[in-house]
Motif scaffolding. Structure first.
Motif, PDB file in Angstrom:
ATOM      1  N   ALA A  40       0.844  -1.184   0.000  1.00 34.38           N
ATOM      2  CA  ALA A  40       0.000   0.000   0.000  1.00 34.38           C
ATOM      3  C   ALA A  40       0.883   1.239   0.000  1.00 34.38           C
ATOM      4  O   ALA A  40       2.031   1.193   0.461  1.00 34.38           O
ATOM      5  CB  ALA A  40      -0.919  -0.002   1.215  1.00 34.38           C
ATOM      6  N   PRO A  41       0.383   2.363  -0.505  1.00 33.64           N
ATOM      7  CA  PRO A  41       1.194   3.588  -0.528  1.00 33.64           C
ATOM      8  C   PRO A  41       1.714   3.955   0.852  1.00 33.64           C
ATOM      9  O   PRO A  41       0.966   3.953   1.834  1.00 33.64           O
ATOM     10  CB  PRO A  41       0.217   4.642  -1.052  1.00 33.64           C
ATOM     11  CG  PRO A  41      -0.757   3.867  -1.873  1.00 33.64           C
ATOM     12  CD  PRO A  41      -0.927   2.563  -1.140  1.00 33.64           C
ATOM     13  N   GLY A  42       3.000   4.253   0.923  1.00 30.77           N
ATOM     14  CA  GLY A  42       3.605   4.643   2.176  1.00 30.77           C
ATOM     15  C   GLY A  42       3.933   3.507   3.121  1.00 30.77           C
ATOM     16  O   GLY A  42       4.418   3.753   4.229  1.00 30.77           O
ATOM     17  N   LYS A  43       3.679   2.267   2.711  1.00 29.92           N
ATOM     18  CA  LYS A  43       3.953   1.114   3.548  1.00 29.92           C
ATOM     19  C   LYS A  43       4.934   0.177   2.853  1.00 29.92           C
ATOM     20  O   LYS A  43       5.083   0.196   1.636  1.00 29.92           O
ATOM     21  CB  LYS A  43       2.661   0.372   3.881  1.00 29.92           C
ATOM     22  CG  LYS A  43       1.668   1.188   4.696  1.00 29.92           C
ATOM     23  CD  LYS A  43       0.457   0.368   5.080  1.00 29.92           C
ATOM     24  CE  LYS A  43      -0.505   1.167   5.928  1.00 29.92           C
ATOM     25  NZ  LYS A  43      -1.691   0.364   6.317  1.00 29.92           N
ATOM     26  N   ASP A  90      -7.351  -4.655   2.581  1.00 29.75           N
ATOM     27  CA  ASP A  90      -6.696  -5.433   1.539  1.00 29.75           C
ATOM     28  C   ASP A  90      -6.279  -4.570   0.349  1.00 29.75           C
ATOM     29  O   ASP A  90      -5.607  -5.064  -0.561  1.00 29.75           O
ATOM     30  CB  ASP A  90      -7.616  -6.550   1.039  1.00 29.75           C
ATOM     31  CG  ASP A  90      -7.903  -7.594   2.099  1.00 29.75           C
ATOM     32  OD1 ASP A  90      -6.974  -7.964   2.848  1.00 29.75           O
ATOM     33  OD2 ASP A  90      -9.061  -8.056   2.172  1.00 29.75           O
ATOM     34  N   THR A  91      -6.677  -3.324   0.346  1.00 27.35           N
ATOM     35  CA  THR A  91      -6.334  -2.422  -0.746  1.00 27.35           C
ATOM     36  C   THR A  91      -4.826  -2.260  -0.855  1.00 27.35           C
ATOM     37  O   THR A  91      -4.152  -1.882   0.110  1.00 27.35           O
ATOM     38  CB  THR A  91      -6.992  -1.055  -0.538  1.00 27.35           C
ATOM     39  OG1 THR A  91      -8.415  -1.200  -0.588  1.00 27.35           O
ATOM     40  CG2 THR A  91      -6.562  -0.074  -1.614  1.00 27.35           C
ATOM     41  N   ALA A  92      -4.295  -2.552  -2.024  1.00 28.11           N
ATOM     42  CA  ALA A  92      -2.851  -2.490  -2.250  1.00 28.11           C
ATOM     43  C   ALA A  92      -2.568  -2.851  -3.699  1.00 28.11           C
ATOM     44  O   ALA A  92      -3.450  -3.308  -4.428  1.00 28.11           O
ATOM     45  CB  ALA A  92      -2.108  -3.459  -1.321  1.00 28.11           C
ATOM     46  N   VAL A  93      -1.329  -2.655  -4.092  1.00 30.28           N
ATOM     47  CA  VAL A  93      -0.832  -3.238  -5.325  1.00 30.28           C
ATOM     48  C   VAL A  93      -0.339  -4.635  -4.994  1.00 30.28           C
ATOM     49  O   VAL A  93       0.468  -4.815  -4.076  1.00 30.28           O
ATOM     50  CB  VAL A  93       0.294  -2.398  -5.945  1.00 30.28           C
ATOM     51  CG1 VAL A  93       0.854  -3.092  -7.183  1.00 30.28           C
ATOM     52  CG2 VAL A  93      -0.212  -1.011  -6.301  1.00 30.28           C
TER      53      VAL A  93
END
Length: 123
Positions: A40-43, A90-93
């Motif tokens: 995820a962005p920033g993680k 669960d939102t992520a690339v």
């Protein structure tokens, strides 16, 4: 050249299901363990699931255990991630990756990576 291509991502709602695919080329697919990771962005990149070359050994992150299932079809050079009961977190690339030897849960253990597919889960 080795190439891993993810597909199947999209925009979904909580409790939806989705199956991601990872098509491999340029390698002897059956010689590699396959893994799925997400970021995820920033993680930092996070382990999701892994499967051995023959499919008999699998491992899952606790956050997805019981909801996600990893599988592979060596005849099709494809790995899958079936995602059920999706949550906003669960939102992520989602990335697929390949490594020689046994399964692993650390990104640095994997040799080849796809470019990712976006999964977005709204509440």
């Amino acid at each position: 050249q080795v190439q891993l291509v993810e597909s199947g991502g999209g925009l979904l709602q909580a409790w939806d299901s989705l199956r991601l695919s990872c098509a491999a080329s340029g390698l002897t697919f059956r010689s590699y363990a396959m893994g799925w990771f997400r970021q995820a962005p920033g993680k930092e990149r996070e382990f999701v699931a892994a499967i051995s070359w023959g499919g008999s050994n699998t491992d899952y992150a606790n956050s997805v255990k019981g909801r996600f299932t990893i599988s592979r079809d060596n005849a099709k050079n494809t790995a899958y991630l079936q995602m059920n009961s999706l949550k906003p977190e669960d939102t992520a690339v989602y990335y697929c990756a390949a490594k020689l030897g046994g399964i692993g849960n650390v990104p640095s253990q994997y040799y080849y990576w796809g470019q990712g597919t976006q999964v977005t889960v709204s509440s």
